[in-house]
Design an enzyme around this catalytic site. Structure first.
Site, PDB file in Angstrom:
ATOM      1  N   GLU A 441       0.832  -1.228   0.000  1.00 36.03           N
ATOM      2  CA  GLU A 441       0.000   0.000   0.000  1.00 36.03           C
ATOM      3  C   GLU A 441       0.854   1.260   0.000  1.00 36.03           C
ATOM      4  O   GLU A 441       0.504   2.263   0.627  1.00 36.03           O
ATOM      5  CB  GLU A 441      -0.942   0.021   1.212  1.00 36.03           C
ATOM      6  CG  GLU A 441      -2.075  -0.948   1.153  1.00 36.03           C
ATOM      7  CD  GLU A 441      -2.806  -0.893  -0.165  1.00 36.03           C
ATOM      8  OE1 GLU A 441      -2.827   0.183  -0.788  1.00 36.03           O
ATOM      9  OE2 GLU A 441      -3.332  -1.931  -0.580  1.00 36.03           O
TER      10      GLU A 441
HETATM   11  C1  FAD Z   1       2.756  -9.850   0.288  1.00 32.79           C
HETATM   12  C2  FAD Z   1       2.496  -8.779  -0.709  1.00 32.79           C
HETATM   13  C3  FAD Z   1       1.199  -8.445  -1.024  1.00 32.79           C
HETATM   14  C4  FAD Z   1       0.946  -7.455  -1.983  1.00 32.79           C
HETATM   15  N1  FAD Z   1      -0.353  -7.196  -2.369  1.00 32.79           N
HETATM   16  C5  FAD Z   1      -0.565  -6.392  -3.445  1.00 32.79           C
HETATM   17  C6  FAD Z   1      -1.875  -6.271  -4.016  1.00 32.79           C
HETATM   18  O1  FAD Z   1      -2.836  -6.837  -3.514  1.00 32.79           O
HETATM   19  N2  FAD Z   1      -2.012  -5.522  -5.132  1.00 32.79           N
HETATM   20  C7  FAD Z   1      -0.969  -4.879  -5.728  1.00 32.79           C
HETATM   21  O2  FAD Z   1      -1.163  -4.240  -6.737  1.00 32.79           O
HETATM   22  N3  FAD Z   1       0.278  -4.958  -5.195  1.00 32.79           N
HETATM   23  C8  FAD Z   1       0.506  -5.699  -4.086  1.00 32.79           C
HETATM   24  N4  FAD Z   1       1.761  -5.805  -3.561  1.00 32.79           N
HETATM   25  C9  FAD Z   1       2.847  -5.017  -4.142  1.00 32.79           C
HETATM   26  C10 FAD Z   1       3.307  -3.884  -3.210  1.00 32.79           C
HETATM   27  O3  FAD Z   1       2.324  -2.908  -3.105  1.00 32.79           O
HETATM   28  C11 FAD Z   1       4.654  -3.390  -3.770  1.00 32.79           C
HETATM   29  O4  FAD Z   1       5.605  -4.391  -3.451  1.00 32.79           O
HETATM   30  C12 FAD Z   1       5.051  -2.055  -3.201  1.00 32.79           C
HETATM   31  O5  FAD Z   1       4.173  -1.041  -3.641  1.00 32.79           O
HETATM   32  C13 FAD Z   1       6.481  -1.659  -3.581  1.00 32.79           C
HETATM   33  O6  FAD Z   1       6.747  -1.897  -4.942  1.00 32.79           O
HETATM   34  P1  FAD Z   1       8.031  -2.749  -5.356  1.00 32.79           P
HETATM   35  O7  FAD Z   1       8.021  -3.979  -4.515  1.00 32.79           O
HETATM   36  O8  FAD Z   1       8.049  -2.918  -6.804  1.00 32.79           O
HETATM   37  O9  FAD Z   1       9.240  -1.882  -4.863  1.00 32.79           O
HETATM   38  P2  FAD Z   1       9.950  -0.690  -5.697  1.00 32.79           P
HETATM   39  O10 FAD Z   1       8.921   0.230  -6.255  1.00 32.79           O
HETATM   40  O11 FAD Z   1      10.945  -1.259  -6.594  1.00 32.79           O
HETATM   41  O12 FAD Z   1      10.678   0.070  -4.496  1.00 32.79           O
HETATM   42  C14 FAD Z   1      11.798  -0.475  -3.812  1.00 32.79           C
HETATM   43  C15 FAD Z   1      12.132   0.460  -2.654  1.00 32.79           C
HETATM   44  O13 FAD Z   1      12.456   1.737  -3.193  1.00 32.79           O
HETATM   45  C16 FAD Z   1      11.631   2.743  -2.634  1.00 32.79           C
HETATM   46  N5  FAD Z   1      11.303   3.710  -3.669  1.00 32.79           N
HETATM   47  C17 FAD Z   1      10.764   3.489  -4.876  1.00 32.79           C
HETATM   48  N6  FAD Z   1      10.559   4.646  -5.523  1.00 32.79           N
HETATM   49  C18 FAD Z   1      10.989   5.623  -4.718  1.00 32.79           C
HETATM   50  C19 FAD Z   1      11.015   7.023  -4.799  1.00 32.79           C
HETATM   51  N7  FAD Z   1      10.556   7.708  -5.872  1.00 32.79           N
HETATM   52  N8  FAD Z   1      11.522   7.724  -3.765  1.00 32.79           N
HETATM   53  C20 FAD Z   1      11.952   7.086  -2.660  1.00 32.79           C
HETATM   54  N9  FAD Z   1      11.934   5.761  -2.517  1.00 32.79           N
HETATM   55  C21 FAD Z   1      11.448   5.026  -3.529  1.00 32.79           C
HETATM   56  C22 FAD Z   1      10.410   2.023  -2.114  1.00 32.79           C
HETATM   57  O14 FAD Z   1       9.825   2.727  -1.029  1.00 32.79           O
HETATM   58  C23 FAD Z   1      10.986   0.683  -1.684  1.00 32.79           C
HETATM   59  O15 FAD Z   1      11.469   0.785  -0.366  1.00 32.79           O
HETATM   60  C24 FAD Z   1       2.025  -6.759  -2.580  1.00 32.79           C
HETATM   61  C25 FAD Z   1       3.340  -7.082  -2.219  1.00 32.79           C
HETATM   62  C26 FAD Z   1       3.578  -8.083  -1.318  1.00 32.79           C
HETATM   63  C27 FAD Z   1       5.011  -8.448  -1.018  1.00 32.79           C
END
Ligand code: FAD
Length: 599
Positions: A441
């Protein structure tokens, strides 16, 4: 074996004494929501959580979900528990009566969300997502779509999901590639792959409604070109909801995860699946934010729920486990050793947990109360002010309560010592379950950017005023002659911390105008500083109510405990604002100056 008892006395204190929940019954549409109705409903919800959901928490974690022949099966007992949940009307707790829901205030849903998360977070994710889809469709869906899906989400016979994430599009949803092609029936063909989809497939309901972000042909680039679609797992053949063939959506795999193992996390493949547009073309992200804002609040409550159950267990353990002697002499000479709770460091941890949990609950329910004001108050000015306060507080609640949820579950494990690290005692599960709440989220760093980059400047700082002005007036009262000295002693450190927050706000606003990196580099420290001041404000209000009750003759130990814990919070936890303030004032150059190669 861990234990859980819903904290009903605490809940009653906040709803009745602090928020005076009877005010809700004066709002249009909530006439029936009197305390006489609300508290029995909450007590019934507590029984469901304690007796049905909690006993499945450890077994669900051990078993996890499984994928067989493209179908996902939840852990043993989950389908029956879901029948009890939906059959008891809990899916429709805060849904509108015209959709078959109970129409109760959002605040009551907040209470239930906390209790469900304490009892069994992995289970709670399934109905939680349905509730999010309900809200989004009710706000943005067409009338026929609403008539079709809202009653089925409200009675729990269908479930929902939120499909945003793709392999290349996580935080940055502008990178979404899933495509939507209009077809000759006025519907759309959705093609693409979504990953990490919670509740993406399961065996709890007859149908699952996926809310999917996708791009229409020729859509503007990045986030301005994303639309929202509702894609059912099974097609619906008439307006009575009769289910037909499977839609072209398949579960390509489930993730094996650190925590929330009873919640399915799916790869979903959309291969020309039929979907309906929800809201306007290219306006999918704002529409999805209806769901995401509610989900962010819910995730904050997940952090609180886990912190609560972990604390209950750590406290019981600290009373039972005999190790060492009290430093000033044996507390119980008949026993071979004293209980852990006599040791200052254990008491420090227990009080930290109590102060964060009870303050966090007060903060969360206070925001829930304002959501009801925003939705129902007859005065548009009150509605607008409440809505702006909620908007300001969403990122704070999400990030603060989930960071504290992880910290508190971790402290609980520390109190158990090595026994906390052992699976059977169930404490390590809370730490594992809590970890994801800081990530999904919108990861907590992104919440901090939302606060600093969007919410502070919005409407030239007006959102902030809804928090700051009432607090400044309250603090001023305690400076006057005749103020209760015990409360004035609590207000003084809070006034100092509030001053730091105001000063830091100005610093960030000015530096951010010149260089956005400066504001972004301070965002996480700023959010925590804000969160601690917000907890302090709620602790002062709780202390004031407790003091009034005690002066009026009450001997309820809960009130004495509120004053003790407020003192602990102001003396031992709020001073963190000093360090945060110094870090913010230090500026962003120390973060941005080092060359990437120097890391
Ligand atoms: C168990 C689980 C359940 C989930 N359920 C859902 C779901 O129901 N529906 C859905 O759509 N998604 C879901 N997700 C996905 C989840 O919302 C994403 O994993 C999350 O939004 C982060 O995206 P990412 O993992 O690609 O990390 P990335 O976007 O690659 O980010 C990696 C890190 O970099 C940081 N970061 C990225 N961009 C920036 C920026 N501009 N400035 C500063 N920091 C930044 C992030 O905060 C994070 O710490 C789920 C994930 C998990 C693991």
């Amino acid at each position: 074996m861990p234990r859980y008892q819903a904290p009903l006395a605490e809940i009653r204190f906040i709803l009745s004494d602090l928020l005076q929940v009877e005010q809700l019954a004066a709002l249009p549409g909530y006439q029936d929501a009197t305390p006489d109705l609300l508290f029995p409903v909450i007590a019934a919800g507590a029984r469901l959580c304690e007796d049905v959901l909690f006993p499945l928490n450890q077994s669900g974690d051990a078993e996890g979900c499984r994928l067989e022949d493209g179908r996902v099966f939840t852990p043993a007992g989950f389908p029956a528990a879901y029948r009890a949940y939906a059959g008891g009307g809990w899916s429709g707790l805060a849904c509108a009566p015209e959709d078959g829901g109970m129409g109760l205030p959002e605040l009551v849903y907040f209470v239930m969300e906390e209790m469900v998360s304490s009892a069994n977070l992995a289970f709670g994710i399934y109905p939680g997502l349905s509730r999010g889809v309900y809200n989004a469709v009710r706000r943005h869906g067409s009338e026929p779509l609403k008539r079709l899906v809202l009653p089925r989400l409200a009675d729990g016979s269908w479930a929902g999901t939120m499909c945003l994430t793709e392999p290349q599009a996580g935080t940055d949803l502008g990178l979404v590639r899933t495509r939507a092609e209009p077809d000759e029936h006025g519907t759309y063909r959705i093609t693409g792959t979504k990953i990490f989809i919670s509740a993406g497939d399961h065996d709890l309901t007859a149908n699952i409604l996926h809310l999917v972000l996708a791009r229409l042909p020729g859509a503007p680039a990045h986030s301005r070109g994303i639309s929202l679609f509702l894609v059912p797992k099974r097609l619906v053949v008439d307006d009575r909801g009769t289910l037909g063939a499977a839609n072209a959506v398949s579960c390509g795999g489930i993730e094996h995860k650190m925590g929330i193992r009873g919640s399915s996390t799916c790869v979903l493949n959309f291969d020309g699946a039929t979907g309906w547009l929800v809201g306007q073309a290219h306006k999918g992200l704002p529409a999805m934010f209806t769901m995401m804002n509610a989900a962010r609040l819910a995730v904050g409550l997940q952090g609180l729920g886990l912190a609560e159950v972990a604390t209950q267990n750590a406290l019981a353990y600290a009373r039972e486990r005999l190790q060492g002697r009290a430093l000033k002499g044996a507390r119980d000479p008949e026993q071979p050793a004293d209980p852990l709770i006599v040791h200052p460091d254990i008491r420090r941890m227990l009080l930290t947990m109590k102060a964060y949990n009870e303050g966090g609950r007060a903060l969360a329910y206070w925001i829930g109360f304002h959501i009801d004001l925003e939705a129902r108050h007859s005065d548009p000015k009150v509605r607008e002010a409440a809505g702006e306060l909620v908007a300001l507080m969403i990122p704070i609640l999400k990030a603060l309560l989930t960071d504290l949820g992880f910290d508190v579950t971790n402290l609980a494990l520390q109190i158990y010592g090595g026994h906390g690290y052992i699976r059977d005692n169930g404490i390590e599960q809370y730490v594992r379950d809590a970890r994801i709440t800081q990530i999904y989220e919108g990861a907590n760093g992104i919440q901090a950017l939302d606060l600093v980059g969007r919410k502070l400047p919005q409407a030239t700082g007006r959102l902030l005023r809804h928090f700051c002005h009432p607090l400044a007036a309250e603090l001023e009262e305690f400076r006057r002659d005749g103020a209760d000295p015990a409360l004035a002693a609590l207000a003084a450190p809070l006034a100092k911390a509030f001053g730091r927050l105001q000063h830091a706000t100005v610093t960030i606003a000015f530096r951010g105008l010149v260089d956005p990196d400066q504001a972004a580099a301070a965002a996480t420290d700023y959010l925590r500083l804000f969160g601690l001041v917000a907890l302090g404000a709620l602790w002062l209000r709780m202390a004031r109510v407790a003091q009034e009750k005690l002066l009026a003759g009450s001997e309820d130990p809960l009130y004495r405990g509120k004053l003790d814990t407020a003192r602990f919070f102001m003396a031992k936890l709020l001073p963190q604002t000093g360090a945060l303030f110094a870090a913010i004032q230090a500026g962003g150059d120390v973060v941005m100056a080092p060359d990437d190669a120097a890391f």
